[in-house]
Design an enzyme around this catalytic site. Structure first.
Site, mmCIF file in Angstrom:
data_model
loop_
_atom_site.group_PDB
_atom_site.id
_atom_site.type_symbol
_atom_site.label_atom_id
_atom_site.label_comp_id
_atom_site.label_asym_id
_atom_site.label_seq_id
_atom_site.Cartn_x
_atom_site.Cartn_y
_atom_site.Cartn_z
ATOM 1 N N ASP A 1 1.117 -0.740 0.374
ATOM 2 C CA ASP A 1 0.066 -0.342 0.206
ATOM 3 C C ASP A 1 1.248 1.698 0.371
ATOM 4 O OD1 ASP A 1 -2.887 0.834 0.375
ATOM 5 O OD2 ASP A 1 -1.613 1.575 2.351
ATOM 6 N N GLU B 1 1.742 -0.269 -4.904
ATOM 7 C CA GLU B 1 0.567 0.107 -5.669
ATOM 8 C C GLU B 1 1.337 2.023 -5.681
ATOM 9 O OE1 GLU B 1 -2.942 3.061 -3.813
ATOM 10 O OE2 GLU B 1 -1.772 2.478 -2.032
#
Length: 527
Positions: free
Chosen positions: A211, A268
């Site tokens: 993330d 990401e």
């Protein structure tokens, strides 16, 4: 990319993103869980996916639905605990399916023991140095340390009350106030992350989706910025993201991953300069990086072609594997974004043509659109932090409909699901679409099967061919595979070749409006 015989498993994989609280509920509390996922593995096997990506399952107060992690080395009881995860891993591996999980290294939950210790400690203490605490500016330190804004809206700083009861320091949170940013200049932070990596890898996890992989590192001194603080994680000149020091963090992560050579890291990476994006997938950093150009592309031939060309060019800079995705838990679903299901099916076929790894979001294979929820049902922290001006991401996170004619459509035995399900989804359930040759589910199953089994889906290059206005045609590799997309409101003639799949029925032998098709040509049309 490497040659086919030396490619790792993830280089051509179709990943399926499971948003666990919205996939399948096994215990009747209205929230999906891991035993629910296990119970649906046969469905995913029939769909043909190679790997799962689980959104966060770690212990969390759920202020941001799991992206606020209080214990990164345990599974939240809401999802069934560690035992349920071990059952899922074993069952998936029995089917030859890989399992990857979300990793959240930029921040923790405010309920994490480290942060609770920091709140009870003094300014300048070792406990506070794990996070980013600063004295405020202005009279009595009453103003935040800089002008940064939160991705979710409002200030990216919150002031605490010191142990003696007086107004005290401020802490940085690029997201919600319940997600304090870690101080990655402190070696203790990586040491703890290494424990987390090894904990999951030793339990059979096949990799991690990282993330905010372009976050973590912050510029020295945390200076003010005149760059517009947009409510997204785009990096163009934004000091909150894409600082050069982040690459040392990824190199350290890769050092750990090298002890588990079959595992993958997927970043990401909301970075759109090709050279900057490519730095994340250098040989000693991430294995894969999300390139979000296709997500951002309008339903427009020029935009789509530009997204494909730049994604391939960025990956080629480091001989890396390109990735493709149209939907995830943070973006508006395809049928809503593109103006209809027919367009979304066509775009899916385009992405499944391309070399590299493809990511499908749960419910995408059913043709689910975004749902407009009443104000009182919204749970995304963006809704509150924006002062009820940004509705957030709940509309793309509605639970998956499995069977029956009324909510909760087999998702749960409880009608009180964590987000309400629209009655009109009765026509979109897995039960209704299974076996229907014209359904979106059948279309996805067939497309993934063809991608996996046809020899034409080889080679790492594409070549653009001449095409009528409003269409694009490209060839994949050297085996005669062609893909055509028609964005016009009228049917378009197909190139010569054997039709192997179309996203909509042909009209008089022509490609329907807003449809895509795969063909195999016996003659190389580029000659």
């Amino acid at each position: 990319m490497s040659t086919a015989q030396h490619e790792p498993w993830w280089a051509r994989a179709v990943f399926y993103q499971v948003y666990p609280r919205s996939f399948a509920d096994s215990d009747g509390d209205g929230i999906g869980d891991l035993d629910g996922v296990t119970s649906r593995l046969d469905y995913l096997d029939r769909l043909g996916v190679d790997a799962l990506w689980l959104s966060p399952i770690m212990v969390s107060p759920m202020a941001d639905h799991g992206y606020d992690v209080a214990d990164p080395r345990d599974v939240d009881p809401l999802f069934g605990g560690l035992a349920a995860f071990e059952r899922l891993i074993a069952a998936a591996h029995e089917r030859g399916m890989k399992v990857t999980t979300d990793l959240v290294p930029n921040h923790t939950s405010s309920q994490h023991p480290w942060f609770q210790e920091a709140l009870a400690a003094e300014p300048g203490s070792a406990a506070r140095n794990r996070y980013i605490f600063r004295d405020g500016r202005g009279p009595g330190g009453s103003e935040p340390p800089n002008n940064w804004q939160s991705v979710f809206g409002g200030l990216s700083w919150t002031r605490i009350v010191e142990p003696d009861g007086t107004p005290g320091q401020w802490y940085l949170h690029l997201f919600d106030a319940e997600q304090p940013d870690l101080n990655w200049d402190n070696p203790e932070v990586f040491d703890d992350l290494e424990k987390t990596l090894r904990f999951w890898l030793e339990r059979g996890v096949d990799g991690f989706r990282i993330d905010v992989a372009h976050g973590m590192a912050k510029p020295p001194g945390l200076p003010d910025t005149d760059v517009e603080m947009r409510p997204r994680m785009l990096s163009d000149g934004d000091p909150r993201f894409n600082h050069p020091d982040v690459h040392e963090i990824h190199r350290n992560i890769r050092t750990v991953m090298n002890d588990f050579p079959d595992a993958v890291t997927i970043g990401e990476v909301w970075v759109f300069d090709n050279a900057s994006w490519a730095e994340y997938v250098r040989a000693d950093e991430l294995h894969l990086g999300f390139n979000f150009r296709m997500v951002r592309a309008e339903y427009d031939i020029t935009d789509i072609r530009d997204a494909i060309e730049n994604t391939l060019a960025a990956a080629a800079l480091e001989n890396a594997t390109p990735t493709w995705t149209l939907e995830n838990h943070d973006v508006v679903r395809g049928p809503t974004r593109y103006g209809g299901l027919v367009q979304a099916r066509a775009m899916a076929l385009v992405t499944l043509t391309l070399p590299g790894a493809v990511f499908v979001y749960n419910g995408q294979e059913l043709g689910l659109a975004n749902v407009e929820l009443p104000d009182e049902a919204l749970q995304d922290p963006t809704w509150e932090r924006s002062g009820h001006t940004v509705r957030g991401r709940d509309g793309c996170r509605i639970p998956v409909p499995w069977s029956g004619d009324t909510p909760p459509f087999g998702f749960s035995t409880s009608t009180d699901t964590w987000l309400p399900m629209p009655p009109e989804w009765a026509a979109l359930t897995v039960e209704k679409q299974s076996g229907d040759p014209d359904s979106t589910l059948t279309f996805f199953q067939r497309a993934i099967e063809i991608r996996h089994t046809r020899p034409e889906f080889t080679g790492n290059r594409i070549e653009w061919l001449d095409a009528p206005r409003g269409t694009l045609v490209f060839g994949r590799g050297d085996a005669g595979l062609l893909c055509m997309l028609n964005t016009n409101d009228r049917a378009a003639p197909l190139p010569d070749g054997e039709l192997i799949l179309a996203s909509a029925p042909l009209i008089g032998g022509k490609l329907a409006p807003h449809a895509a098709a795969w063909l195999v040509s016996s003659v190389d049309p580029r000659r």
